[in-house]
Scaffold this active site. Structure first.
Site, PDB file in Angstrom:
ATOM      1  N   CYS A 123      23.617  67.532  12.075  1.00  0.00           N
ATOM      2  CA  CYS A 123      22.976  68.413  11.072  1.00  0.00           C
ATOM      3  C   CYS A 123      23.961  68.787   9.978  1.00  0.00           C
ATOM      4  CB  CYS A 123      22.470  69.700  11.728  1.00  0.00           C
ATOM      5  SG  CYS A 123      21.214  69.429  12.968  1.00  0.00           S
TER       6      CYS A 123
HETATM    7  C1  BEZ Z   1      23.442  67.342  15.905  1.00  0.00           C
HETATM    8  O1  BEZ Z   1      22.942  67.802  14.893  1.00  0.00           O
HETATM    9  O2  BEZ Z   1      24.542  66.818  15.909  1.00  0.00           O
HETATM   10  C2  BEZ Z   1      22.674  67.378  17.201  1.00  0.00           C
HETATM   11  C3  BEZ Z   1      21.840  68.439  17.481  1.00  0.00           C
HETATM   12  C4  BEZ Z   1      21.191  68.472  18.695  1.00  0.00           C
HETATM   13  C5  BEZ Z   1      21.364  67.432  19.599  1.00  0.00           C
HETATM   14  C6  BEZ Z   1      22.201  66.362  19.286  1.00  0.00           C
HETATM   15  C7  BEZ Z   1      22.872  66.336  18.069  1.00  0.00           C
END
Ligand code: BEZ
Length: 212
Positions: free
Chosen positions: A46
């Site tokens: 994210c």
């Molecule tokens: C991420 O944004 O890196 C992420 C969020 C939840 C699960 C896996 C990755």
């Protein structure tokens, strides 16, 4: 909320965000909109997506598309996370992030897929036309970051096909030849598309981009 389908009216909402209270319809005004969810604050993928989205804002602006992100944490958490995003992505987050702690918007837009994760959103994308209808939906798992070049590409296709009787072929990019809508006869197409119509098959007719 049942799954939103293409052509449905995007539900309105009022929610807290990184820039204060936002009413979705007021925020969109007469623009197109892109609403995209993020599983949670301080997560790696994210962080890259929001930094990338910030760098793409000028391109969305050129297309009259208002950007609105969502994550299921509070506004104070968003404020801290935005500092990190700006630092590590060398940008400035320049659009609001909804603080959906009570998951009201996530539920409204069916962004939580319990078999993936019962508390966090998946990576949903909704592209919404000025008349507030849903024109495109995408759903990616948390483990796959989105391609913002593709999001611009689909906006280009949606805006072109909203205004001209054409469709865009596989891997189409802005400015390339487009497909004449199957609803138009080749004779009519030749009247409409003055730049020419190439009939490869009776059902496969190409024409230069009519918008340029
Ligand atoms: C991420 O944004 O890196 C992420 C969020 C939840 C699960 C896996 C990755």
């Amino acid at each position: 909320m049942a799954t939103l389908r293409l052509g449905d009216t995007a539900p309105d909402f009022t929610a807290d965000s990184s820039v204060g209270t936002i009413n979705f319809y007021d925020y969109l005004g007469d623009s197109w909109g892109i609403l995209f969810s993020h599983p949670a604050d301080f997560t790696p993928v994210c962080t890259t997506e929001l930094g990338t989205a910030a760098k793409f804002k000028d391109e969305f602006d050129k297309r009259n598309v208002k950007m609105l992100a969502l994550s299921v944490d509070g506004a104070a958490s968003h404020a801290e996370w935005i500092k990190d995003i700006n630092e590590v992505q060398e940008t400035t987050v320049n659009f609001p992030i909804i603080a959906d702690e009570d998951k009201k918007v996530s539920d409204l837009y069916d962004m939580i897929h319990p078999k993936a994760n019962s508390t966090l959103t998946v990576r949903s994308v909704f592209i919404i036309a000025p008349d507030k209808t849903v024109k495109l939906t995408l759903t990616y798992p948390a483990s796959t970051g989105r391609n913002f070049y593709e999001l611009l590409r689909v906006v280009d296709s949606l805006q072109l096909t909203a205004n001209h009787k054409v469709a865009t072929p596989a891997n189409w990019e802005n400015g390339q030849k487009v497909v004449v809508s199957p609803a138009i006869s080749t004779a009519d197409a030749k009247e409409i598309f003055k730049k020419g119509v190439e009939e490869i098959k009776p059902y496969l007719r190409m024409t230069p981009d009519p918008s340029v």
